[in-house]
Design a protein around this motif. Structure first.
Motif, mmCIF file in Angstrom:
data_model
loop_
_atom_site.group_PDB
_atom_site.id
_atom_site.type_symbol
_atom_site.label_atom_id
_atom_site.label_comp_id
_atom_site.label_asym_id
_atom_site.label_seq_id
_atom_site.Cartn_x
_atom_site.Cartn_y
_atom_site.Cartn_z
ATOM 1 N N TYR A 177 65.125 35.264 38.728
ATOM 2 C CA TYR A 177 65.328 36.338 39.682
ATOM 3 C C TYR A 177 64.150 36.386 40.648
ATOM 4 N N GLN A 181 62.095 39.262 42.916
ATOM 5 C CA GLN A 181 61.948 40.702 43.097
ATOM 6 C C GLN A 181 60.937 40.983 44.209
ATOM 7 N N GLN A 211 61.895 46.693 45.290
ATOM 8 C CA GLN A 211 63.318 46.377 45.174
ATOM 9 C C GLN A 211 63.662 45.986 43.738
ATOM 10 N N GLY A 212 64.956 45.962 43.444
ATOM 11 C CA GLY A 212 65.388 45.452 42.164
ATOM 12 C C GLY A 212 65.408 43.934 42.179
ATOM 13 N N PRO A 213 65.410 43.314 41.012
ATOM 14 C CA PRO A 213 65.490 41.847 40.960
ATOM 15 C C PRO A 213 66.784 41.339 41.587
#
Lengths: 108, 118
Positions: free
Chosen positions: B35, B37, B41-43
């Motif tokens: 991921y 990130q 922010q979110g992943p």
């Protein structure tokens, strides 16, 4: 387009003041909804998985619920150590879609 | 340790340099995810492996990004000709499998590699 939205972006609570965090989603073929906790400088830590509407899971002061369009993370009588960012993610296909998180601060 | 480890923890690169980020999953975990990130922010999903097979790479932002897991354990995320917009934390997660019960689906995340491109 698949989307996950969390609200509020930030939440400040007094110690002992219960509240709820929201995660709404629009995805095709939901296979699971996940809640994570993330502390600064660390990777997310798994909390719950929910698979079907009506399902509920509990862990200490946290309780997660799921409907067809959203999930709630209820925090009962929070403590300062519950301060963190709470992330919601949905599993659709082979992918995970994360929300941007709710930053929770619990004041002693 | 028993958790997911990532190295390096911090990487500073000059624009145009190539970088390689390593992930050591939990032993025996079949599934591995990368991921990205960004701050606040979110992943965002990049890619997914089941053993050595890369089953989904639809999240890789450009052909400068490449991931491999040749023996089904350690994985490397490579970014060629880094750009400033590549600056982010890169997270790796592993799980026992990716189907079935909650136990199998739980993803364990590493601490991430913070990449800064100057």
């Amino acid at each position: 387009e698949d989307q996950v939205t969390q609200s509020p972006e930030a939440l400040r609570l007094q110690e002992g003041e219960s509240s709820s965090l929201n995660c709404s989603y629009t995805v095709s073929g939901l296979r699971g909804l996940f809640w994570y906790r993330q502390d600064p400088g660390k990777g997310p830590e798994f909390l719950f998985t929910l698979y079907s509407a009506g399902e509920e899971k509990e862990k200490e002061r946290l309780k997660a619920t799921l409907t067809k369009k959203e999930s709630f993370l209820h925090i009962t009588a929070p403590k300062p150590e519950d301060s963190a960012t709470y992330l919601c993610a949905v599993h659709a296909g082979n992918q995970f879609y994360f929300g941007t998180g709710t930053s929770l601060t619990v004041i002693p | 340790g028993a958790g997911v480890s990532q190295s390096p923890r911090y990487k500073v690169a000059k624009r145009g340099q190539d970088v390689a980020l390593r992930c050591d999953p939990i032993s025996g975990h079949v599934s591995l995810f990368w991921y990205q990130q960004a701050l606040g922010q979110g992943p965002e999903f990049l890619t997914y492996f089941q053993n050595e097979a890369q089953l989904d790479k639809s999240g890789l932002p450009s052909d400068r990004f490449f991931a491999e897991r040749p023996e089904g354990s350690v994985s490397t995320l490579k970014i060629q000709r880094t750009q400033q917009e590549d600056s982010a934390v890169y997270l790796c997660a592993s799980s026992l499998a990716w189907s079935g019960t909650e136990t199998y689906n739980e993803q364990f995340f590493g601490p991430g590699t913070r990449l800064t491109v100057l």
